[in-house]
Write an enzyme that holds these catalytic residues in place. Structure first.
Site, PDB file in Angstrom:
ATOM      1  N   GLU A  86       0.319  -0.914   0.265  1.00 31.93           N
ATOM      2  CA  GLU A  86       0.132  -0.173   0.236  1.00 31.93           C
ATOM      3  C   GLU A  86       0.998   1.421   0.105  1.00 31.93           C
ATOM      4  OE1 GLU A  86      -3.276   0.254   0.062  1.00 31.93           O
ATOM      5  OE2 GLU A  86      -3.709  -1.557   0.100  1.00 31.93           O
ATOM      6  N   SER A 467     -49.226 -26.897  41.618  1.00 32.93           N
ATOM      7  CA  SER A 467     -49.091 -26.893  43.403  1.00 32.93           C
ATOM      8  C   SER A 467     -47.122 -27.170  43.572  1.00 32.93           C
ATOM      9  CB  SER A 467     -48.193 -28.673  43.082  1.00 32.93           C
ATOM     10  OG  SER A 467     -50.527 -29.661  43.441  1.00 32.93           O
TER      11      SER A 467
END
Length: 812
Positions: A86, A467
């Site tokens: 680059e 229950s």
């Protein structure tokens, strides 16, 4: 000479005018440039990652898949690869590479009119200016602004700071942003382990990620990588031998394997995702780079998923085969048609198959291709033994050929050398397991398959606990002076419901036993006793207990609510049982231990206990630090122990005796609602509490005789075998001051130790079992009851009866 002098003057003036004009143009173009100093505070969008308690990765959430990496963690060979590809003059130029720019201009002039894309000649600094501060427009104006910004950036930041911005911003394709995520995406390794060839390939990608896609354009990718390696050689970053070796290597990309925990933890991670989004917002979830450390135990989670699925499949297969997933035509390419049908992604052990032929001697099937398989057609058979459950289907006949036909698409699972028939259950369920001392959720499953249904039945489904709510009614009674040996009437009741009808609660087995101890009432889950108990304690008090334990936000003061007619979630119910299991302290359930920001700073911690001695500079023989537990008590520790002891009786003698097969101290309670629409079991040891729920999403009867003990308890057992394996289980600790007496389980009277039918019962200070003529609590006056079938019991006088009914404490 005069002419030359005038010409020189003209040229000088023209040059000055052009320079002034250019300066004015540049000034005009750059007058509203972004503030480059913002880059000092730039924080890229970083993915949030969710981890199990042992560090295993569970999930990732991101708009841009990026992991931030400091420049100090980027090795030289990676930097050199990118500089070669680059910006080889990066460490020498001041933001603009004039030689590179001149080369780009010359190349663009040479290619003018050819249709080729213009070369920008941008430095890394210019790319930062463009990507982070400007647009991507390919115009002269933008290039001027970019150049000016680049010079300013170079003056304000060091080269390494600029390079750090670049490495964490650049896009590499395949959804990967930043060098750290790119290394994982393409090579499944951290940046520090990249080879020269791998670093060169990653450096080749920013120019055109799609052009060099390793799965679509392999030749171009290798060519570009080798060019970067050549540039590294030219710049002196590698020697000829290293370059030749790197060029000779294949591309070597490697897809990251799918996270093996995701399929098992989808319900859990989705609940965590919702919590993070609610607490910090969607933007933070997808961009802030949070590290979320959860409470999930992967081993227990896998056990929870397996136990729940087996329980659901066993129940569902007991109802017979409902039919194929779909049908496909067999006059074409059945393999392609089958491969177009999506299976359940999170039940990988189940495969889709098409029936090729069905006969009494066997079922021949063709299997859907597995991901990555190169086999075109896979033929197998379904074992005759695995078809037995399917023959229960109404009108299916008594042969295999009557159940399946050619073209039917079904699920199968491999077992041994063959396959067994499967079907996705209609019934659903959930399982939650928690540390009762901290509230840490160790495992949580919200249904059979997240791919099938994302609705979480552990946290989102409000159902009647039946229950399973009774222990809290009994806890309220014990707090006002009852003992486990106190007698309550177990006889039929008929009460006006206020709407002109008569409410007649009954016990699950339809029987009643007259005066019975509280222990028997809970062990046998006696509804009639519970209603009387709630009436005597007061439904307003019962409602307060339901709220203080976190089961309900508000419980209406109606007697049916004492039998679990209110609606709650499994998570809330398990949290309430955790309070009993830990001796009465409040519990705040949590799926998250800690949240850290992108810099590692802790911004949330579930455990808020203080530890003054934890930060000692060195160990000098002092004892281990002790965390200060300042949580409030929701329940008297003695009451908690008494309820625990009674629920151990549920396992040893009551409605969940199958759980005793675990062979360790376990307390728990079953729950079954009217018409068997919901079944529950919640149980605990001193260190883990687990709850299971099963039921249809649209409530409907699960079948006569089905119960929490028969359906939910086996799932609990299956899971707890894994949770308890290799871990010694101590007995439940006894609170100081608690006394024990031998009592008759039926009458509640004190008896000599070791007497037949006796039990060692726990009593609070100031209470003890009765010796004779034990009083019986009814809870109702005769005028309350429309149809009274309650005889006088034990010679109790009306005066004593009234005294008991009006009593608020001091009962045996």
């Amino acid at each position: 000479m005069k002419f030359i002098s005038h010409l020189f003057s003209f040229l000088v003036l023209t040059g000055l005018a052009a320079a002034c004009g250019l300066a004015l143009l540049v000034a005009d173009i750059t007058r509203d440039l972004p503030d480059y100093r913002e880059l000092a505070d730039w924080e890229p969008a970083v993915m949030t990652r969710v981890y199990a308690y042992d560090g295993a990765l569970l999930a990732e959430y991101a708009r841009e898949r990026r992991l931030f990496l400091p420049i100090a963690a980027v090795p030289d060979r990676v930097r050199q690869a990118f500089l070669s590809a680059e910006d080889k003059g990066f460490y020498s130029h001041s933001g603009i590479d004039l030689s590179g720019l001149a080369n780009a201009v010359w190349a663009n002039m040479a290619n003018f009119g050819s249709g080729q894309r213009m070369i920008g000649g941008s430095t890394i600094t210019q790319q930062i200016a463009k990507n982070l501060l400007l647009s991507s427009d390919r115009t002269l104006e933008r290039k001027i602004r970019e150049a000016v910004l680049s010079v300013r950036i170079e003056r304000a930041f060091s080269k390494d700071e600029i390079l750090e911005l670049y490495f964490n911003d650049v896009y590499f394709g395949l959804g990967a942003y930043g060098i750290a995520e790119a290394a994982l995406t393409y090579f499944d390794k951290p940046v520090g382990e990249l080879s020269v060839a791998e670093a060169a390939y990653l450096a080749a990608l920013p120019k055109g990620p799609n052009n060099y896609n390793p799965y679509l354009n392999v030749e171009r990718a290798v060519e570009r990588r080798n060019w970067v390696i050549g540039q590294m050689l030219r710049n002196g970053f590698v020697d000829p031998g290293e370059a030749r070796a790197a060029v000779a290597l294949p591309l070597g990309t490697k897809k990251r394997p799918p996270n093996l925990l995701v399929a098992d933890a989808n319900y859990f991670t989705e609940a965590v995702r919702r919590q993070i989004a609610e607490q910090y917002g969607d933007a933070a979830l997808y961009t802030a780079g949070l590290a979320v450390r959860t409470t999930l135990d992967p081993k227990l989670q896998a056990a929870a998923v397996g136990a729940l699925r087996r329980g659901l499949v066993d129940y569902d297969q007991g109802r017979g085969f409902r039919g194929p997933v779909t049908r496909i035509a067999m006059d074409g390419d059945w393999q392609q048609a089958l491969d177009n049908i999506a299976p359940l992604a999170d039940v990988p052990e189940w495969r889709l198959a098409v029936v090729l032929s069905a006969a009494d001697e066997g079922i021949k099937i063709g299997l859907r291709q597995e991901v990555g398989s190169r086999q075109t057609r896979e033929i197998a058979s379904i074992s005759s033994k695995s078809m037995r459950w399917a023959l229960r289907r109404p009108k299916a006949g008594k042969t295999q050929a009557g159940v399946l036909a050619a073209g039917d698409v079904v699920y199968v699972e491999r077992q041994g050398d063959g396959y067994v028939l499967r079907q996705v259950p209609e019934v659903q369920g959930a399982l939650v397991s928690m540390d009762p001392h901290t509230g840490r959720v160790l495992a949580s499953v919200g249904g059979f398959s997240f791919a099938q249904s994302e609705f979480n039945r552990a946290t989102q489904a409000y159902r009647q606990p039946g229950s399973a709510f009774k222990p809290f009614v009994y806890a309220a009674a014990l707090d006002i002076g009852y003992t486990p040996a106190a007698l309550v009437m177990d006889q039929p009741i008929a009460l006006p419901d206020g709407a002109g009808r008569i409410w007649k609660p009954k016990n699950y087995d339809g029987r009643f036993s007259g005066p019975s101890t509280l222990r028997t009432g809970l062990e046998r889950s006696r509804n009639l006793m519970t209603v009387r108990l709630a009436r005597h304690v007061g439904m307003d008090v019962v409602g307060q207990y339901g709220q203080s334990f976190g089961i309900y936000d508000k419980l209406k003061p109606y007697l049916p609510m004492s039998l679990g007619a209110g609606e709650t979630t499994l998570m809330r119910l398990v949290s309430a049982y955790a309070v009993i299991a830990n001796g009465g302290k409040s519990v705040q359930p949590s799926m998250i231990d800690r949240v850290q920001d992108r810099h590692g700073k802790t911004i949330f911690r579930h455990d808020g206990r203080d530890c003054d001695a934890c930060n000692a500079e060195e160990w000098r023989g002092q004892p281990e630090p002790v965390l200060q537990d300042d949580r409030e008590y929701v329940l008297d520790p003695m009451t908690a122990y008494q309820v625990t002891s009674m629920m151990r009786g549920v396992v040893e003698r009551g409605t969940a005796t199958s759980v005793s097969a675990l062979g360790v101290p376990v307390a728990g309670k079953t729950g079954t609602t009217n018409d068997e629409k919901d079944v529950w079991f919640v149980g605990f040891t001193p260190n883990v509490v687990t709850g299971v729920f099963l039921g249809y999403d649209t409530p409907k009867p699960m079948g006569y005789g089905e119960s929490g003990g028969g359906l939910a308890a086996p799932v609990f057992i299956d899971f707890m075998k894994v949770a308890l394996k290799g871990k010694p289980v101590a007995d439940f600790p006894v609170p100081k001051g608690m006394t024990f007496e031998s009592v008759d389980r039926r009458t509640g009277r004190r008896v000599p130790a070791g007497s037949p039918g006796s039990i060692r019962e726990a009593f609070k200070p100031g209470t003890s079992p009765c010796v004779a003529d034990c009083p019986v609590i009814d809870g109702f006056e005769a005028s309350d009851i429309v149809t009274s079938t309650i005889p006088a019991v034990g010679g109790i006088s009306p005066a004593l009866r009234d005294k008991l009914l009006n009593s608020t404490g001091g009962l045996y």
